[in-house]
Design a protein around this motif. Structure first.
Motif, PDB file in Angstrom:
ATOM      1  N   SER A 111      43.522   1.994 -75.753  1.00 12.90           N
ATOM      2  CA  SER A 111      42.781   2.072 -74.721  1.00 12.90           C
ATOM      3  C   SER A 111      42.536   0.789 -73.968  1.00 12.90           C
TER       4      SER A 111
ATOM      5  N   SER B 208      39.958   7.484 -71.187  1.00  8.58           N
ATOM      6  CA  SER B 208      40.517   6.826 -72.311  1.00  8.58           C
ATOM      7  C   SER B 208      40.446   7.317 -73.800  1.00  8.58           C
TER       8      SER B 208
ATOM      9  N   PHE C  78      46.038   1.297 -68.921  1.00 10.30           N
ATOM     10  CA  PHE C  78      46.827   2.400 -68.601  1.00 10.30           C
ATOM     11  C   PHE C  78      47.707   2.246 -67.616  1.00 10.30           C
TER      12      PHE C  78
ATOM     13  N   TRP D   7      46.978   6.548 -70.592  1.00  9.56           N
ATOM     14  CA  TRP D   7      46.296   5.567 -71.239  1.00  9.56           C
ATOM     15  C   TRP D   7      47.130   5.153 -72.467  1.00  9.56           C
TER      16      TRP D   7
END
Length: 748
Positions: A293, A209, A296, A289
């Motif tokens: 974050s 991420s 995803f 992603w």
């Protein structure tokens, strides 16, 4: 009696002087590859913009040789890029071999932004030259490139290197089938997964991420491995034959199953992800992603290709939701029409779909998983997205089918806003447009032509669509003077009496309209695209050569091929034996009604690969119309060919429709003359497919011809196969014995 002999001799003389399939025709046919070569001038078709500028270069073919040209789109000016004589002299001295100013062999050319230097490759040398003095130096010697890996090799899930986190503090890797991370500062190692084993292992393709606090890794259950074997009868390095083998999955084989797994770095927690929404996989991939974050996305292609999804996974809970849910009662053309662009600032996705019955663009909201609006619409198709300008919220794209009275395959360029407003055409002429855009997309070079219209290259301003300057206009004088005949673009109604089918007609250069000319179709009905060229070229070697022997040669795109409506394309679904034959026959009969010298009672066809399947299918499924066929490297039973291509169109699971479309199963129906050609080392289409058709024909008591070419891969048999094809059609359609090769090809 003497009068009879004299009359017979006179008749033979006339046939030899103005015949079909004669020695003179053969020699004229063989000359096609060289007779017309290099006789089109001022027709460049590749234009390379110099990075960060509004200048581009191209290589022009003039009557005196090649010229490298520089064009400034802002100043509306063009000039030679350098002094060609000085460059030839400098390179001759540096490389110690003669160079001709009119034929400089420069490859991979790069101009500096200020035009004061140039780099290029000659043979294995990378050379840099200062301009205008042409002071040249060899920068490096380029090592020989490694051969490309075989397309059928299984994806190696263990070949990735350790993956570094975005903040560079961690390394993630797979060891003993499980996921580990290691601190790059302390070298301390932590095991994140414990459920991996040799049968259900973790892939080393790991995605971090952006905040470096999470990562995704695939857990993989192994699939099936199938090996295709081939005998190399005549290797160059030894006397005895060799056994070759390739990985080669076929329809119905078991595929690996992937399941993304989420890992939280701070807590060293493994968050399993349910596969309920992506269980029956053909493929899974493209993990992305979002920038904060929080989640995803990844893409899921269902086995059978009737569902395709973009799925979103919550980065805290592992919950899965649908962003895009593409469904079809037939197939989703993921292999030819998939397009996705994630807009970085708006949490939206630009997505291509045929849900309306035509290939168009749609805007999706990732947060809600709902479509925001269609971006394009209408009874035409988006062919390519050229550029998405997120600041202007605008898309530049290529389309076809915009003009109802024109060839629906001709490409035009357009602009539209992401909210679907502001549609504007950048090109409008009744030609096929090939555009090359500057880096900032303010200008583009438009190469406009048709198969029956010489190309013109111009610089166009994107904002207005106005032509700033014409660069080159092709000169065909010498080509036409050498006897070259322009193909005719021809359209006629297809099987439904409504849909226009488009193709081309190629005639002999010395046609006698009082004669009857058998027709030969060059066929390829693979559903992945369409195949009749739309831009100008004088290179119709195989078709032109056959025409010179005394045939009318045609090529067309019937229903079941791509880039028309979805309904047009869907004809192929679970039905590859169809191959658009009903449309092809209607089109050819319409040509025969228009031109009395077109002999539609004397039809042949040839093709390779999917076209080999189609060619044999013509004399198996439609022997009342097609009298002779040459089928090269054909996939004659779709269960014998590569998985991805055949399941895309024939579907999954394997059902009786596969046998219904099989030339092998239907071999007893053969009603025409058939020549099969196959290379013994074909690793694209299993050569056994051709041999199995031959076996079925033998068992059915059918007469046919078979040629196996030692050492050859996926092809029509090379020059040998081309000669055999010509002779076969002369015998079966012109009903005369071909001249000997010694006479036909004396220089060979």
């Amino acid at each position: 009696m003497k009068k009879i002999f004299a009359l017979a001799a006179f008749t033979l003389l006339c046939l030899s002087l103005n015949g079909q399939g004669t020695l003179q025709d053969y020699r004229r046919a063989d000359s096609c590859r060289t007779l017309y070569k290099g006789k089109v001038y001022n027709a460049p078709d590749k234009f390379q913009w110099i990075a960060g500028s509004h200048t581009f270069w191209y290589k022009n073919n003039t009557r005196t040789g090649k010229e490298f040209m520089l064009v400034d789109a802002e100043k509306n000016s063009q000039r030679k890029a350098f002094d060609h004589a000085r460059m030839a002299q400098a390179l001759s001295a540096k490389l110690r071999k003669p160079m001709r100013a009119q034929d400089l062999p420069l490859q991979d050319v790069e101009f500096a932004k200020d035009h004061k230097s140039i780099k290029f490759t000659i043979d294995s040398a990378r050379i840099s030259c200062l301009l205008p003095a042409c002071q040249c130096a060899v920068e490096k010697v380029i090592p020989e490139s490694k051969p490309e890996s075989y397309w059928g090799n299984a994806f190696d899930e263990g070949s990735s290197h350790p993956q570094k986190s975005a903040d560079s503090l961690w390394l993630a890797f797979v060891k003993e089938h499980n996921v580990f991370i290691q601190s790059r500062k302390t070298k301390e190692t932590f095991q994140l997964s414990y459920d991996g084993n040799s049968g259900d292992f973790y892939s080393s393709y790991i995605t971090w991420s952006p905040d470096s606090k999470k990562l995704v890794a695939y857990k993989v259950t192994r699939g099936q491995t199938r090996v295709m074997y081939m005998i190399e009868s005549s290797p160059t390095d030894q006397l005895q034959p060799k056994l070759q083998q390739r990985e080669y999955l076929k329809p119905g084989d078991a595929l690996p199953h992937k399941q993304p797994q989420l890992f939280l770095i701070d807590s060293k927690k493994h968050v399993p992800i349910s596969d309920e929404l992506f269980a029956q996989q053909f493929s899974l991939g493209d993990v992305r992603w979002n920038k904060d974050s929080r989640f995803f996305t990844f893409e899921f292609n269902e086995r059978g290709h009737q569902t395709y999804r973009i799925l979103k996974v919550d980065a805290t809970t592992g919950g899965v939701s649908i962003v895009v849910d593409e469904k079809s009662e037939t197939f989703i053309d993921y292999s030819g029409k998939r397009y996705r662009h994630d807009l970085s600032e708006s949490n939206q996705i630009l997505w291509a779909s045929e849900r309306s019955g035509w290939n168009h663009l749609y805007l999706y909201d990732v947060a809600t998983g709902k479509p925001v609006n269609p971006v394009t619409s209408g009874e035409w198709v988006v062919r390519e997205v050229v550029h998405v300008d997120e600041a202007k919220r605008q898309v530049i794209f290529a389309a076809s089918g915009l003009d109802k009275d024109q060839d629906p395959y001709l490409v035009q360029y357009c602009v539209v806003n992401l909210d679907g407003t502001g549609f504007r055409r950048l090109t409008t002429s009744n030609t096929n447009h090939v555009a090359s855009f500057s880096d900032d997309h303010l200008y583009f070079v438009d190469h406009a032509s048709r198969v029956d219209l010489a190309p013109i290259s111009s610089v166009i301003e994107t904002a207005t669509g106005k032509t700033r300057m014409e660069i080159q206009k092709a000169d065909l004088t010498d080509l036409l003077g050498a006897g070259w005949r322009m193909p005719e673009v021809f359209s006629a109604k297809g099987r439904d009496g409504k849909t226009d089918i488009w193709g081309i007609i190629i005639r002999p250069s010395k046609i006698d309209e009082n004669r009857k000319y058998p027709v030969i179709e060059m066929i390829y009905a693979g559903p992945q695209s369409f195949y009749v060229g739309k831009s100008f070229t004088e290179r119709y070697n195989s078709m032109s050569a056959l025409a010179e022997l005394g045939f009318i040669v045609v090529q067309l795109d019937g229903m079941g091929t791509s880039w028309r409506s979805k309904a047009f394309h869907d004809v192929c679904w679970k039905n590859l034996k169809d191959a658009g034959f009903a449309d092809r026959i209607a089109w050819i009969k319409a040509a025969g009604e228009k031109y009395r010298y077109v002999d539609t009672e004397n039809m042949g066809l040839f093709g390779g690969s999917a076209g080999g399947q189609n060619a044999a299918g013509g004399v198996i499924f439609h022997p009342e119309f097609y009298k002779a066929a040459v089928a090269s490297c054909g996939c004659h039973d779709n269960r014998m060919d590569k998985m991805w291509w055949n399941e895309q169109w024939m579907g999954y699971p394997i059902g009786p429709h596969y046998a219904e479309s099989s030339n092998v199963v239907n071999a007893p129906k053969l009603g025409g003359n058939l020549l099969l050609i196959v290379g013994e080392l074909d690793d694209n289409v299993d050569p056994a497919s051709t041999y199995q058709l031959a076996n079925a024909l033998i068992k059915a008591g059918k007469d046919f011809e078979l040629i196996t070419v030692p050492g050859m891969g996926h092809s029509g048999g090379g020059e040998y196969g081309e000669r055999k094809r010509r002779d076969f059609f002369v015998r079966t359609l012109l009903h005369r014995e071909p001249p000997s090769w010694k006479e036909s090809y004396p220089s060979k």
